[in-house]
Scaffold this motif. Structure first.
Motif, PDB file in Angstrom:
ATOM      1  N   THR A 108      -4.970   2.360   7.455  1.00 45.96           N
ATOM      2  CA  THR A 108      -5.909   2.464   6.334  1.00 45.96           C
ATOM      3  C   THR A 108      -7.156   3.234   6.787  1.00 45.96           C
ATOM      4  OG1 THR A 108      -7.190   0.469   6.834  1.00 45.96           O
ATOM      5  CG2 THR A 108      -5.151   0.186   5.558  1.00 45.96           C
ATOM      6  N   ARG A 121       0.847  -1.196   0.000  1.00 46.87           N
ATOM      7  CA  ARG A 121       0.000   0.000   0.000  1.00 46.87           C
ATOM      8  C   ARG A 121       0.880   1.243   0.000  1.00 46.87           C
ATOM      9  NH1 ARG A 121      -3.356  -2.731   3.969  1.00 46.87           N
ATOM     10  NH2 ARG A 121      -5.385  -3.252   3.095  1.00 46.87           N
ATOM     11  N   TYR A 122       0.448   2.240  -0.764  1.00 43.45           N
ATOM     12  CA  TYR A 122       1.144   3.524  -0.805  1.00 43.45           C
ATOM     13  C   TYR A 122       0.119   4.628  -0.595  1.00 43.45           C
ATOM     14  CZ  TYR A 122       4.475   0.570  -3.340  1.00 43.45           C
ATOM     15  OH  TYR A 122       5.316  -0.445  -3.714  1.00 43.45           O
ATOM     16  N   TYR A 123       0.558   5.726  -0.027  1.00 45.13           N
ATOM     17  CA  TYR A 123      -0.316   6.902   0.035  1.00 45.13           C
ATOM     18  C   TYR A 123      -0.179   7.711  -1.247  1.00 45.13           C
ATOM     19  CZ  TYR A 123      -2.367  11.339   1.190  1.00 45.13           C
ATOM     20  OH  TYR A 123      -3.141  12.473   1.141  1.00 45.13           O
ATOM     21  N   ARG A 150       2.174   9.356   4.269  1.00 46.19           N
ATOM     22  CA  ARG A 150       2.999   8.317   3.643  1.00 46.19           C
ATOM     23  C   ARG A 150       3.537   7.356   4.704  1.00 46.19           C
ATOM     24  NH1 ARG A 150       7.301  11.523  -0.197  1.00 46.19           N
ATOM     25  NH2 ARG A 150       5.865  12.946  -1.277  1.00 46.19           N
ATOM     26  N   THR A 174       0.737   5.198   6.272  1.00 47.67           N
ATOM     27  CA  THR A 174       0.311   4.167   5.315  1.00 47.67           C
ATOM     28  C   THR A 174       1.341   3.048   5.268  1.00 47.67           C
ATOM     29  OG1 THR A 174      -0.890   5.796   3.971  1.00 47.67           O
ATOM     30  CG2 THR A 174      -0.283   3.713   2.905  1.00 47.67           C
ATOM     31  N   ILE A 200      -5.428  10.274   5.368  1.00 45.51           N
ATOM     32  CA  ILE A 200      -5.779   8.903   5.010  1.00 45.51           C
ATOM     33  C   ILE A 200      -7.271   8.658   5.166  1.00 45.51           C
ATOM     34  CG2 ILE A 200      -5.477   6.492   5.756  1.00 45.51           C
ATOM     35  CD1 ILE A 200      -2.550   7.327   6.484  1.00 45.51           C
TER      36      ILE A 200
END
Length: 438
Positions: A127, A4-6, A119, A122, A154
């Motif tokens: 989440t 997962r990335y922001y 960032r 995450t 987020i």
């Protein structure tokens, strides 16, 4: 599950494109600092350097260093690079060792802080589906706000609990179904103990399975103890007030160093004695230059933190930003005992290997008849008889002697004997000497 990335584009940016971005932002930052901060104009003039002499990051060694003392000497607004009516937020260090140092923020600075924090969070597993409990304080300390800014980006369910009131914190976790927590390192230890005092097993009776912690030096051994107590995936976040608080760097799920957000911060490692730059895998003092800070740009800010830049760019998480090793210590933390340098992190690393030892400890230094004495106080995890205590103390003393090169006295105490910290950082070192070594 995939990574997962922001902000995937920036987190996985091509290194060539990143360097071009750094060069543009670096030149602009130097010009901004020179034209708007008297200290930088004077310091650069004394070195015979003008903004136009800076072509790219390869010229960084031409610039003067900035230190904590620089900021104190220019307290409160001498390092401010924008009109005061553009400042929307201010934060400060505790000032326990002198004049506090400040962090000033414009609207865009807050936006950047929110971005790098998002960032980092995450990367730590946060989440939109998580219930995220923030236990650092919401005040002049950057901790609570840094996590808040990122979690809002987020879209997580935030429990802004703030500092202290440990029983209430545990109750919130149960009542609200908290799934992730952030804290100063020593405070998650306090919450662990508080849960057990309440008859609650954090691993079985709460849903907290992710945690991100920082603001204090901690070792792999301590991380393992916290992870086991909560059955939690533990992450390390790095930052400090002068840059932007939490969010400067963070480890990914592979836990092989902390990714530094290099589109916002240039990082160097220097020899703390000579100021000379060191190469990858060479331990030294971390030095940061901000690339996007408007209110208070910093050029070559000496953090006093000791770490290495990891040689490899490649990381299995796919992020292309360089990593640093976990902070081994602060230059200010080392204590000299009979001419021997003692690092508190080395003490922690040694004692936390023992499953019979709890999570709290204290290092005491005293002087008697011109001689220094080192004493380590630890707590047993469960009550022991005096014979077992002495046996364990002797064993610890011998192992610490091998690690520290000086033999300390070790005393094993009953659980919950040492003082606890409800708010703020733990005080692990008590130096009772009247005359300090130089």
């Amino acid at each position: 599950m995939g990574e997962r990335y922001y902000n995937e584009r920036m987190e996985r940016i091509d290194r060539k494109e990143l360097l071009e971005l750094q060069n543009r932002r670096f030149r602009a930052t130097v010009k901004h600092a020179y034209e708007n901060v008297q200290y930088y104009k004077k310091a650069m003039d004394e070195k015979g350097v003008k903004p136009e002499d800076i072509k790219g990051v390869e010229d960084i060694s031409k610039l003067p260093f900035t230190t904590k003392q620089t900021l104190r000497d220019n307290y409160p607004f001498g390092m401010m690079a924008v009109p005061k009516d553009e400042i929307v937020e201010i934060h400060a260090t505790s000032g326990t060792t002198g004049q506090p140092t400040l962090g000033l923020y414009t609207v865009n600075d807050i936006e950047v802080w929110s971005e790098v924090s998002a960032r980092s969070l995450t990367m730590s597993g946060l989440t939109k589906q998580d219930i995220f409990q923030i236990t650092p304080s919401f005040g002049m300390f950057t901790g609570g706000f840094g996590f808040y800014h990122g979690a809002r980006k987020i879209g997580a369910f935030i429990v802004p609990a703030g500092a202290g009131f440990s029983k209430r914190q545990i109750q919130y976790m149960i009542d609200f179904g908290t799934t992730m927590v952030c804290a100063v390192v020593s405070y998650i230890l306090r919450l662990t103990e508080t849960a057990h005092e309440m008859g609650i097993d954090p691993a079985k009776d709460t849903q907290v399975r992710k945690g991100v912690f920082g603001s204090e030096i901690w070792t792999e051994e301590m991380k393992k103890k916290i992870s086991k107590a909560w059955e939690m995936d533990v992450y390390d976040i790095y930052g400090f007030t002068e840059l932007c608080g939490p969010g400067v760097a963070n480890d990914c799920k592979y836990h092989e160093g902390l990714h530094v957000w290099e589109d916002h911060f240039l990082i160097e490692v220097i020899d703390p004695k000579t100021g000379e730059q060191l190469g990858p895998e060479e331990e030294g003092e971390l030095v940061f230059t901000t690339l996007t800070k408007e209110a208070m740009p910093l050029l070559r800010y000496r953090s006093r933190d000791l770490a290495k830049v990891i040689d490899s760019i490649e990381c299995d998480c796919g992020r292309t930003h360089r990593r640093i090793t976990p902070i081994r210590g602060r230059l200010d933390d080392m204590i000299k005992v009979r001419g021997v340098g003692v690092w508190p992190s080395a003490v922690e690393q040694t004692i936390m290997k023992y499953p019979e030892i709890g999570m709290e400890y204290q290092i005491q230094v005293t002087r008697k008849e011109a001689l220094d004495y080192l004493k380590i106080l630890v707590e047993s995890k469960e009550k022991m008889d005096e014979f077992r205590k002495r046996e364990l103390a002797d064993k610890l003393s011998e192992e610490l002697h091998n690690v520290l090169m000086i033999k300390p006295e070790v005393e094993v105490l009953d659980p919950m004997t040492l003082p606890r910290q409800e708010v703020g950082k733990a005080k692990r070192v008590i130096d009772n000497r009247q005359v300090q070594h130089t």
